[in-house]
Design a protein around this motif. Sequence first.
Motif, mmCIF file in Angstrom:
data_model
loop_
_atom_site.group_PDB
_atom_site.id
_atom_site.type_symbol
_atom_site.label_atom_id
_atom_site.label_comp_id
_atom_site.label_asym_id
_atom_site.label_seq_id
_atom_site.Cartn_x
_atom_site.Cartn_y
_atom_site.Cartn_z
ATOM 1 N N ASN A 4 0.853 -1.176 0.076
ATOM 2 C CA ASN A 4 0.109 0.133 0.192
ATOM 3 C C ASN A 4 0.843 1.150 -0.065
ATOM 4 O O ASN A 4 0.713 2.299 0.736
ATOM 5 C CB ASN A 4 -0.727 0.160 1.391
ATOM 6 C CG ASN A 4 -2.009 -1.139 0.987
ATOM 7 O OD1 ASN A 4 -2.383 -1.199 -0.046
ATOM 8 N ND2 ASN A 4 -2.717 -1.313 2.194
ATOM 9 N N GLY A 5 1.989 1.103 -0.731
ATOM 10 C CA GLY A 5 2.834 2.336 -0.950
ATOM 11 C C GLY A 5 3.806 2.505 0.196
ATOM 12 O O GLY A 5 4.572 3.492 0.165
ATOM 13 N N SER A 6 3.761 1.631 1.368
ATOM 14 C CA SER A 6 4.700 1.933 2.477
ATOM 15 C C SER A 6 5.753 0.827 2.431
ATOM 16 O O SER A 6 5.426 -0.356 1.766
ATOM 17 C CB SER A 6 3.860 1.873 3.630
ATOM 18 O OG SER A 6 3.189 0.754 3.918
ATOM 19 N N ARG A 7 7.032 1.192 2.565
ATOM 20 C CA ARG A 7 8.223 0.276 2.766
ATOM 21 C C ARG A 7 8.446 -0.007 4.012
ATOM 22 O O ARG A 7 8.579 0.558 5.045
ATOM 23 C CB ARG A 7 9.274 0.785 1.966
ATOM 24 C CG ARG A 7 9.121 1.601 0.562
ATOM 25 C CD ARG A 7 10.008 2.370 0.196
ATOM 26 N NE ARG A 7 11.458 1.745 -0.341
ATOM 27 C CZ ARG A 7 12.646 2.176 0.536
ATOM 28 N NH1 ARG A 7 12.486 3.105 1.375
ATOM 29 N NH2 ARG A 7 13.635 1.344 -0.006
ATOM 30 N N SER A 8 8.518 -1.379 4.270
ATOM 31 C CA SER A 8 9.242 -1.873 5.548
ATOM 32 C C SER A 8 10.170 -3.126 5.120
ATOM 33 O O SER A 8 10.040 -3.802 4.251
ATOM 34 C CB SER A 8 8.075 -2.415 6.223
ATOM 35 O OG SER A 8 7.419 -3.625 5.520
ATOM 36 N N ILE A 9 11.159 -3.485 6.456
ATOM 37 C CA ILE A 9 11.767 -4.664 6.189
ATOM 38 C C ILE A 9 11.318 -5.836 6.666
ATOM 39 O O ILE A 9 10.510 -5.693 7.820
ATOM 40 C CB ILE A 9 13.107 -4.274 6.864
ATOM 41 C CG1 ILE A 9 13.962 -3.036 6.531
ATOM 42 C CG2 ILE A 9 14.076 -5.388 6.946
ATOM 43 C CD1 ILE A 9 15.173 -2.433 7.038
ATOM 44 N N GLN A 10 11.464 -6.797 5.797
ATOM 45 C CA GLN A 10 10.934 -8.044 6.310
ATOM 46 C C GLN A 10 11.890 -9.353 6.105
ATOM 47 O O GLN A 10 12.914 -9.075 5.177
ATOM 48 C CB GLN A 10 9.587 -8.458 5.612
ATOM 49 C CG GLN A 10 9.749 -9.189 4.264
ATOM 50 C CD GLN A 10 8.352 -9.559 3.602
ATOM 51 O OE1 GLN A 10 7.175 -9.591 4.319
ATOM 52 N NE2 GLN A 10 8.427 -10.082 2.346
ATOM 53 N N LEU A 11 11.695 -10.250 6.880
ATOM 54 C CA LEU A 11 12.677 -11.360 6.828
ATOM 55 C C LEU A 11 12.217 -12.514 5.550
ATOM 56 O O LEU A 11 10.991 -12.728 5.922
ATOM 57 C CB LEU A 11 13.041 -11.957 8.072
ATOM 58 C CG LEU A 11 13.303 -11.035 9.307
ATOM 59 C CD1 LEU A 11 13.575 -12.122 10.467
ATOM 60 C CD2 LEU A 11 14.566 -10.217 9.029
ATOM 61 N N ASN A 12 12.965 -12.799 4.567
ATOM 62 C CA ASN A 12 12.731 -14.026 3.724
ATOM 63 C C ASN A 12 13.134 -15.270 4.331
ATOM 64 O O ASN A 12 14.576 -15.320 4.471
ATOM 65 C CB ASN A 12 13.078 -13.662 2.708
ATOM 66 C CG ASN A 12 12.797 -14.539 1.312
ATOM 67 O OD1 ASN A 12 12.637 -15.800 1.919
ATOM 68 N ND2 ASN A 12 12.670 -14.329 0.085
ATOM 69 N N LEU A 13 12.608 -15.836 5.226
ATOM 70 C CA LEU A 13 12.961 -17.097 6.063
ATOM 71 C C LEU A 13 13.776 -18.201 4.963
ATOM 72 O O LEU A 13 13.176 -18.475 4.104
ATOM 73 C CB LEU A 13 11.999 -17.788 6.773
ATOM 74 C CG LEU A 13 11.448 -16.776 7.937
ATOM 75 C CD1 LEU A 13 10.134 -17.539 8.574
ATOM 76 C CD2 LEU A 13 12.551 -16.330 8.919
ATOM 77 N N LYS A 14 14.951 -18.776 5.583
ATOM 78 C CA LYS A 14 15.513 -19.856 4.929
ATOM 79 C C LYS A 14 15.503 -21.090 5.544
ATOM 80 O O LYS A 14 15.505 -22.228 4.994
ATOM 81 C CB LYS A 14 16.948 -19.424 4.563
ATOM 82 C CG LYS A 14 17.191 -18.365 3.590
ATOM 83 C CD LYS A 14 16.600 -18.511 2.382
ATOM 84 C CE LYS A 14 16.588 -17.073 1.521
ATOM 85 N NZ LYS A 14 16.078 -17.078 0.209
ATOM 86 N N ASP A 15 15.446 -20.842 6.928
ATOM 87 C CA ASP A 15 15.082 -22.101 7.857
ATOM 88 C C ASP A 15 14.748 -21.380 9.192
ATOM 89 O O ASP A 15 15.047 -20.458 9.701
ATOM 90 C CB ASP A 15 16.605 -22.821 7.939
ATOM 91 C CG ASP A 15 16.356 -24.315 8.391
ATOM 92 O OD1 ASP A 15 14.958 -24.743 8.553
ATOM 93 O OD2 ASP A 15 17.487 -24.975 8.888
ATOM 94 N N ILE A 16 14.088 -22.364 10.112
ATOM 95 C CA ILE A 16 13.765 -22.215 11.397
ATOM 96 C C ILE A 16 14.393 -23.179 12.232
ATOM 97 O O ILE A 16 14.276 -24.522 11.904
ATOM 98 C CB ILE A 16 12.205 -22.066 11.382
ATOM 99 C CG1 ILE A 16 11.732 -21.018 10.517
ATOM 100 C CG2 ILE A 16 11.794 -21.527 12.828
ATOM 101 C CD1 ILE A 16 10.117 -20.972 10.297
ATOM 102 N N ARG A 17 14.914 -23.156 13.487
ATOM 103 C CA ARG A 17 15.296 -23.921 14.585
ATOM 104 C C ARG A 17 14.899 -23.468 15.695
ATOM 105 O O ARG A 17 14.650 -22.412 15.959
ATOM 106 C CB ARG A 17 16.640 -24.456 14.045
ATOM 107 C CG ARG A 17 17.457 -23.529 14.367
ATOM 108 C CD ARG A 17 19.078 -24.023 14.463
ATOM 109 N NE ARG A 17 19.983 -23.231 14.965
ATOM 110 C CZ ARG A 17 21.359 -23.123 14.931
ATOM 111 N NH1 ARG A 17 21.781 -24.391 14.190
ATOM 112 N NH2 ARG A 17 22.153 -22.107 15.663
#
Length: 581
Positions: free
Chosen positions: A568-581
């Motif tokens: 919606n026009g706003s920028r934020s940082i997100q995590l693109n996950l590769k693994d979870i432990r």
Amino acid sequence: MDTLRKGNCMSKKNYQPFWNCAVVSSKQAESIGAQWGISPVVAGVMLHRGLHQAEEIEKFLFPSLTHLPDPNLMKGMEKAVARLMQALERQEKVLVYGDYDVDGISSTTLLVQFFRQIGMQITCHIPSRLREGYGLNLAALQNYADQGITLLITVDCGISNCDEVAFARSRHMDTIVTDHHEPPALLPDACAIINPKQPGCSYPEKNLAGVGVAFNLLIACRRALRDAGRLHVEINLRRYLDLVALGTVADVVPLVGVNRIFVSFGLEELAAGHRVGINALLEVSQVKKETTISAHDIAFKLAPRLNAAGRLDSVEDALELLLTSDPLLAAELADRLQQLNLQRRQIESKIYTEIDSQLFLDPQHGGTHVTILASADWHEGVIGIVASKIAERYFQPTMLISLNDEGMGKASGRSIPGINLLELITGSSAYLQQFGGHQMAVGFSIEEHNLADFRDHLDARVGAAMQQRELQPQLEIDGQVRLQDLSFKLLQDLEMLAPFGYGNPVPVFAAQGVTVGRATIVGKNHLRLAVNDRTASVNAIGFSMGDRNVKSDDVVDLAFTPQINVWNGSRSIQLNLKDIR
């Protein structure tokens, strides 16, 4: 998630990859960061990847065409150029003979356009994967000899074609071999061989794609024409780097050193839009030129469409697309490649689903330590892609074989880190008709009646190798961070490490002891998290991780690539996950 895995290569206990976390000097990272005006986190990534000296860091961060080695360092280059200058002077008929993948197509286009620019009589041939197969073809060579061709130039092939080069010579054709594949012990008796991997070659970069070798030939030819006062129209070789980037990324060679320079400048040429065929390909691939074109766009959008022609049909459409200057024809050809690629994906999906279902029901199907399967219903042009996916999913060397009505099979194999597949099949060559490749990918021909013995032999060899060491998927972690370390400035600095690809992957970081505030499933089985580590809060997305058992208030470690999310026009940082432990 299905945790049923085959043999000892992948079991429940070691399904999750081992995190290989970087250990670098924080003091050194801070010093490098201060020197170059970048985040210490990014400096740490470079240290982890072996960049320590100021000169190599500068060349990595600021690649320049002036950093390219002298092409005449390549063994055979001077002989090749001299023969080409002779052909130009005598107005001989010259044939460029390529391969049907993106590297071969772009290499062929590169030489054809350059030689036409300098006034050479040039024609080209790329064999049909299904009818002629890889490499030089005797029937094709005879046909071109009958047309008066006196000089043959191979691109992305030829280094193993001793008999065919001898045949060409018997038909009064000289041959210049340009190739990048591993040279066999016996080399063709060619007029000149240009391959940085051949013995005695002093060119410092050994891991060029075929198009990179061909581009070095152009640099050397232009220099010879200039020195002889025969370059009547100045030729801007930088305009050819879009083709070099295409072939280099598509052929999955390391994006470091010379290849990094080629791709960095080639991406700029792609975005500049000088080539109408590539513009049409960008259009059907839905790559917006207004944004930065990346190596990822080549690997996952442009290359599959160009490859689709050679996999399912005639490669001519892809070659003509890169050669044409007619926008209407380019649009028509690009649309045709788009339809072929959709067809290719459907065929590939059907084969993959069939094999995956078989392996789910019977983990030993196709072998205990390897997966070797054959069928007369599998399309020869796509089995390599499927083999790669099966090898990754089950973490086993995988070879898939397409059988014809005469009981002959054409195979594509893909390996896993730690298993040299070419070495293995070389030791099993008594069962094969022809074979070649490298440690991670091979191709071979085999008679159906030899399949069972070949599988048993290879399975035993891989099993014996595995007893010496435990194989487990590795996830390279470039550094540990706190969530508060993630900023738009950090992401901007990370882009200085691009182009990303094989040999220079997108950096992956780890955040430890992160608390899950919210966990939801979105889209097609994707996991969306809201997480915090007491320094900051951020959202994360784990594609195809919806069946991971993660819930609110869990404390987890995350491996991820940070990225910018626009909503919606706003920028934020997100995590693109590769693994979870």
